[in-house]
Design a protein around this motif. Sequence first.
Motif, PDB file in Angstrom:
ATOM      1  N   ILE A  67       0.799  -1.416  -0.445  1.00 33.48           N
ATOM      2  CA  ILE A  67      -0.279   0.099  -0.353  1.00 33.48           C
ATOM      3  C   ILE A  67       0.802   1.119  -0.067  1.00 33.48           C
ATOM      4  O   ILE A  67       1.419   0.703   0.960  1.00 33.48           O
ATOM      5  N   ARG A  68       0.443   1.687  -0.944  1.00 30.62           N
ATOM      6  CA  ARG A  68       1.384   3.555  -0.831  1.00 30.62           C
ATOM      7  C   ARG A  68       0.371   4.336  -0.509  1.00 30.62           C
ATOM      8  O   ARG A  68      -0.887   4.244  -1.473  1.00 30.62           O
ATOM      9  N   LEU A  69       0.246   5.374  -0.038  1.00 26.77           N
ATOM     10  CA  LEU A  69      -0.823   6.801   0.540  1.00 26.77           C
ATOM     11  C   LEU A  69       0.379   8.208   0.258  1.00 26.77           C
ATOM     12  O   LEU A  69       1.011   8.160  -0.098  1.00 26.77           O
ATOM     13  N   ASP A  95       3.490  -4.261   3.619  1.00 27.48           N
ATOM     14  CA  ASP A  95       4.242  -2.879   3.103  1.00 27.48           C
ATOM     15  C   ASP A  95       3.762  -1.758   3.141  1.00 27.48           C
ATOM     16  O   ASP A  95       2.601  -1.409   1.982  1.00 27.48           O
ATOM     17  N   ILE A  96       3.815  -0.990   3.542  1.00 24.89           N
ATOM     18  CA  ILE A  96       2.913   0.094   3.710  1.00 24.89           C
ATOM     19  C   ILE A  96       3.818   1.473   3.925  1.00 24.89           C
ATOM     20  O   ILE A  96       4.520   1.824   4.622  1.00 24.89           O
ATOM     21  N   SER A  97       3.200   2.541   2.410  1.00 25.46           N
ATOM     22  CA  SER A  97       5.417   3.806   2.181  1.00 25.46           C
ATOM     23  C   SER A  97       3.747   4.494   2.249  1.00 25.46           C
ATOM     24  O   SER A  97       3.046   4.847   1.653  1.00 25.46           O
ATOM     25  N   LEU A  98       4.086   5.895   1.879  1.00 27.28           N
ATOM     26  CA  LEU A  98       3.664   7.522   2.174  1.00 27.28           C
ATOM     27  C   LEU A  98       4.489   8.315   1.396  1.00 27.28           C
ATOM     28  O   LEU A  98       6.007   8.361   0.717  1.00 27.28           O
ATOM     29  N   LEU A 112       3.397   7.845  12.524  1.00 21.48           N
ATOM     30  CA  LEU A 112       3.889   7.260  11.222  1.00 21.48           C
ATOM     31  C   LEU A 112       4.750   5.717  12.161  1.00 21.48           C
ATOM     32  O   LEU A 112       3.932   4.810  11.383  1.00 21.48           O
ATOM     33  N   LYS A 113       5.693   5.841  12.475  1.00 19.37           N
ATOM     34  CA  LYS A 113       7.035   4.784  12.277  1.00 19.37           C
ATOM     35  C   LYS A 113       5.851   3.811  13.294  1.00 19.37           C
ATOM     36  O   LYS A 113       5.999   2.386  12.979  1.00 19.37           O
ATOM     37  N   GLU A 114       5.542   4.477  14.186  1.00 21.60           N
ATOM     38  CA  GLU A 114       4.834   3.210  15.338  1.00 21.60           C
ATOM     39  C   GLU A 114       3.555   2.723  14.711  1.00 21.60           C
ATOM     40  O   GLU A 114       3.220   2.014  15.091  1.00 21.60           O
ATOM     41  N   ALA A 115       2.804   3.484  14.378  1.00 20.81           N
ATOM     42  CA  ALA A 115       1.476   3.208  14.043  1.00 20.81           C
ATOM     43  C   ALA A 115       2.103   2.493  12.489  1.00 20.81           C
ATOM     44  O   ALA A 115       0.865   1.579  12.696  1.00 20.81           O
ATOM     45  N   GLY A 116       2.725   1.961  11.967  1.00 21.90           N
ATOM     46  CA  GLY A 116       3.116   0.683  10.748  1.00 21.90           C
ATOM     47  C   GLY A 116       3.378   1.482  10.041  1.00 21.90           C
ATOM     48  O   GLY A 116       3.957   0.075   8.864  1.00 21.90           O
ATOM     49  N   LEU A 117       3.747   2.410   9.628  1.00 23.25           N
ATOM     50  CA  LEU A 117       4.688   2.553   8.006  1.00 23.25           C
ATOM     51  C   LEU A 117       5.310   2.577   7.621  1.00 23.25           C
ATOM     52  O   LEU A 117       6.390   2.131   9.278  1.00 23.25           O
ATOM     53  N   THR A 118       6.301   1.882   6.969  1.00 23.91           N
ATOM     54  CA  THR A 118       7.332   1.178   5.923  1.00 23.91           C
ATOM     55  C   THR A 118       8.428   1.652   6.196  1.00 23.91           C
ATOM     56  O   THR A 118       9.922   2.091   6.956  1.00 23.91           O
ATOM     57  N   GLY A 155      14.186   5.454  12.000  1.00 19.68           N
ATOM     58  CA  GLY A 155      13.865   4.432  11.151  1.00 19.68           C
ATOM     59  C   GLY A 155      12.953   4.038   9.893  1.00 19.68           C
ATOM     60  O   GLY A 155      13.094   2.905   9.393  1.00 19.68           O
ATOM     61  N   LEU A 156      12.407   5.021   9.616  1.00 18.81           N
ATOM     62  CA  LEU A 156      12.031   4.931   8.012  1.00 18.81           C
ATOM     63  C   LEU A 156      12.438   4.962   7.418  1.00 18.81           C
ATOM     64  O   LEU A 156      13.093   6.192   5.780  1.00 18.81           O
TER      65      LEU A 156
END
Length: 336
Positions: A67-69, A95-98, A112-118, A155-156
């Motif tokens: 997923i990409r937001l 994988d979730i990217s922004l 965002l990292k803590e929420a699950g962003l990769t 760490g993103l």
Amino acid sequence: MTIPRLVDSFGRQHEYLRISVTDRCNLRCVYCMPEEGMEFEPTDKVLTYEEIADVVRVAAGMGISKIRLTGGEPLVRKELEKLVGMISSIPGIEDISLTTNGVFLASRAARLKEAGLTRVNISLDSLRPDRFKMITRGGNVKKVLDSIDACVKAGLTPIKLNVVLMKGINDDEIIDFITMTQDNDINVRFIEYMPIGHSDSRWKNLYLPLTEVKEICERQNWDYEPSSNVKGSGPSENYRLKGAIGSFGLIHPVSEHFCKSCNRLRLTADGFIKPCLAWTEQFQVRDVLGDDDALRQMFLDALGTKPENHEMSKFLLAGSKTTYTPTNRRMSQIGG
């Protein structure tokens, strides 16, 4: 019941969904929006986080794992961390990217990292404050550079910088951007200017094929080699200077399309599945939300209209007639 997979008529397996969470943006980049701005979608026309998560749940069951937001600018949407958390809890999503302009990212990177962003892609078309302000019509490049530092701390990584090259505007910074990769773990991605929703004379004057990047490397006598270990590289053709920590990539959607390996679908902020960025075809998910079978069928119907390639070079560079009708929606209205 056997759930169908997202395979189109050309045998391409689709595992990647790009989701625009808003068409609004805090900047007005010259290649994305007209100077006077856009007429944005009313709030009630934009998908809720719950609706987006429901679409992702069904899509994940059909093989979507990435997923990409995107936007507009996704971080103008309140509590985006909430949506990231909802998506990260869906089985099958790996994988979730922004993609972001980075202006609001520094203070939110850790959450965002803590929420699950990769990982993140940050748009950065110039390193020079005055030029950045001109391209974005008002942006502050220091805020973006601060966000890069914040992402490293959170760490993103790997961090990708998206640079839309424009002739006579920022092509003299190619050396500066590639030099950044020598001591930093970043992937600078040079992208050909795509006039989505507009192919006017301004685009023709600014368009620059990415052969220029390799020619500059040769003139600099840089020793570089292909790099195959960039995570989530997608259509990027990646290289690394000998001894460099980071890398640089070329994304040339106009001159050398990568449609044969296309594995992506798009969901617009106002709820349309778009099988191809360049064309008008789109399917409204709100018509079937709450009916998983109907939503699956809509995904399959959308794939059934997906062409073998976007023919962008045909109508942009050669002026030839195309098989389909080019979209009149701007990139910010579809999702970058």
